[in-house]
Write a protein that holds these residues in place. Structure first.
Motif, PDB file in Angstrom:
ATOM      1  N   TYR A 187       2.265 -20.675 -22.218  1.00 37.17           N
ATOM      2  CA  TYR A 187       2.572 -19.367 -22.782  1.00 37.17           C
ATOM      3  C   TYR A 187       2.335 -19.382 -24.279  1.00 37.17           C
ATOM      4  O   TYR A 187       2.640 -20.362 -24.960  1.00 37.17           O
ATOM      5  CB  TYR A 187       4.028 -18.986 -22.519  1.00 37.17           C
TER       6      TYR A 187
ATOM      7  N   GLY B 200       8.816  -9.159 -20.337  1.00 38.02           N
ATOM      8  CA  GLY B 200       9.882 -10.144 -20.530  1.00 38.02           C
ATOM      9  C   GLY B 200      11.200  -9.532 -20.957  1.00 38.02           C
ATOM     10  O   GLY B 200      11.679  -8.565 -20.369  1.00 38.02           O
TER      11      GLY B 200
ATOM     12  N   VAL C 189       8.871  -6.223 -16.037  1.00 41.06           N
ATOM     13  CA  VAL C 189       9.615  -7.390 -16.514  1.00 41.06           C
ATOM     14  C   VAL C 189       8.684  -8.593 -16.648  1.00 41.06           C
ATOM     15  O   VAL C 189       8.772  -9.345 -17.619  1.00 41.06           O
ATOM     16  CB  VAL C 189      10.795  -7.719 -15.575  1.00 41.06           C
ATOM     17  N   GLU C 190       7.796  -8.751 -15.683  1.00 38.24           N
ATOM     18  CA  GLU C 190       6.863  -9.875 -15.744  1.00 38.24           C
ATOM     19  C   GLU C 190       5.969  -9.767 -16.978  1.00 38.24           C
ATOM     20  O   GLU C 190       5.683 -10.762 -17.622  1.00 38.24           O
ATOM     21  CB  GLU C 190       6.010  -9.902 -14.476  1.00 38.24           C
ATOM     22  N   TRP C 191       5.540  -8.553 -17.311  1.00 38.62           N
ATOM     23  CA  TRP C 191       4.667  -8.378 -18.469  1.00 38.62           C
ATOM     24  C   TRP C 191       5.472  -8.360 -19.765  1.00 38.62           C
ATOM     25  O   TRP C 191       5.121  -9.022 -20.722  1.00 38.62           O
ATOM     26  CB  TRP C 191       3.866  -7.079 -18.339  1.00 38.62           C
TER      27      TRP C 191
ATOM     28  N   ASN D 149       9.452  -0.945  -6.579  1.00 39.68           N
ATOM     29  CA  ASN D 149       9.011  -2.294  -6.923  1.00 39.68           C
ATOM     30  C   ASN D 149       8.035  -2.308  -8.101  1.00 39.68           C
ATOM     31  O   ASN D 149       7.146  -3.141  -8.179  1.00 39.68           O
ATOM     32  CB  ASN D 149       8.400  -3.001  -5.702  1.00 39.68           C
TER      33      ASN D 149
ATOM     34  N   PRO E 230       9.866  -4.783 -11.598  1.00 46.07           N
ATOM     35  CA  PRO E 230       9.605  -6.224 -11.731  1.00 46.07           C
ATOM     36  C   PRO E 230       8.274  -6.535 -12.415  1.00 46.07           C
ATOM     37  O   PRO E 230       8.160  -7.521 -13.140  1.00 46.07           O
ATOM     38  CB  PRO E 230       9.634  -6.733 -10.286  1.00 46.07           C
ATOM     39  N   GLY E 231       7.262  -5.705 -12.197  1.00 48.89           N
ATOM     40  CA  GLY E 231       5.991  -5.890 -12.892  1.00 48.89           C
ATOM     41  C   GLY E 231       6.131  -5.680 -14.390  1.00 48.89           C
ATOM     42  O   GLY E 231       5.531  -6.384 -15.200  1.00 48.89           O
TER      43      GLY E 231
ATOM     44  N   THR F  73      12.670   0.372  -9.830  1.00 48.21           N
ATOM     45  CA  THR F  73      13.029  -0.831  -9.068  1.00 48.21           C
ATOM     46  C   THR F  73      12.845  -0.584  -7.580  1.00 48.21           C
ATOM     47  O   THR F  73      12.345  -1.447  -6.864  1.00 48.21           O
ATOM     48  CB  THR F  73      14.482  -1.249  -9.364  1.00 48.21           C
TER      49      THR F  73
ATOM     50  N   THR G 245       7.341  -3.517 -25.166  1.00 47.94           N
ATOM     51  CA  THR G 245       8.030  -2.985 -23.982  1.00 47.94           C
ATOM     52  C   THR G 245       9.394  -2.423 -24.350  1.00 47.94           C
ATOM     53  O   THR G 245       9.734  -1.295 -23.966  1.00 47.94           O
ATOM     54  CB  THR G 245       8.186  -4.079 -22.917  1.00 47.94           C
TER      55      THR G 245
ATOM     56  N   GLN H 267       3.909 -13.364 -26.259  1.00 51.68           N
ATOM     57  CA  GLN H 267       5.052 -12.984 -25.431  1.00 51.68           C
ATOM     58  C   GLN H 267       6.048 -12.140 -26.238  1.00 51.68           C
ATOM     59  O   GLN H 267       6.591 -11.158 -25.733  1.00 51.68           O
ATOM     60  CB  GLN H 267       5.755 -14.224 -24.872  1.00 51.68           C
TER      61      GLN H 267
END
Length: 160
Positions: free
Chosen positions: A28, A95, A91-93, A85, A88-89, A82, A40, A33
């Motif tokens: 990473y 953080g 959150v993945e991008w 779904n 979660p994407g 949520t 975000t 990040q």
């Protein structure tokens, strides 16, 4: 001699394992990040500020009521995302930028409810809904209580 061979084999095994770990461990870029998290979280806060401004200036609500509506709408949007779904994407991008605001808290509760709904209302959703958010609530309450006691003692002594 046998002990020496065993040690050599063990060292080779450890070296092979370390090489494997090095290969499969994701790399990473911390600065990138942090930029994604800032972007975000900033977008979520920008949406919240838009809701606040709209509620106070256009609808005519007072600041407290507008703040309540802002929180409720952000939680609602987070739960809907949520449910589909999509959060979660994010959150993945993004953080921590997606996890730290109130939307991340709503996501943690909604995702647990969705995950355990097949186990029923009581033993599924009822028992498991706060598995992720529970520690946050617990430590938030404990910290605020401890700080309140410290503040009370400081006022009692005359420092604050």
């Amino acid at each position: 001699m046998v002990i020496n061979m065993t040690q050599t084999m063990q060292e080779k095994k450890e070296q092979t394992y370390q090489e494997h770990v090095e290969q499969v461990t994701p790399k990473y870029n911390l600065v990138w990040q942090m930029c994604k998290a800032f972007l975000t979280g900033g977008i979520i806060c920008l949406i919240g500020q838009f809701i606040l401004n709209y509620a106070t200036n256009t609808v005519g609500l007072d600041k407290d009521t507008a703040g309540s509506w802002c929180s409720m709408l952000l939680v609602l949007v987070s739960v809907i995302l949520t449910g589909f779904n999509w959060y979660p994407g994010m959150v993945e991008w993004g953080g921590a930028g997606a996890l730290v605001p109130i939307t991340g808290f709503a996501n943690s509760i909604a995702s647990a409810a969705i995950e355990y709904q097949k186990e029923g209302q009581v033993f599924g959703i009822g028992c498991k809904i706060f598995t992720i958010a529970g520690p946050v609530i617990l430590y938030g309450i404990m910290t605020s209580w401890a700080l309140g006691v410290i503040y009370w003692l400081m006022r009692l002594v005359g420092i604050a």
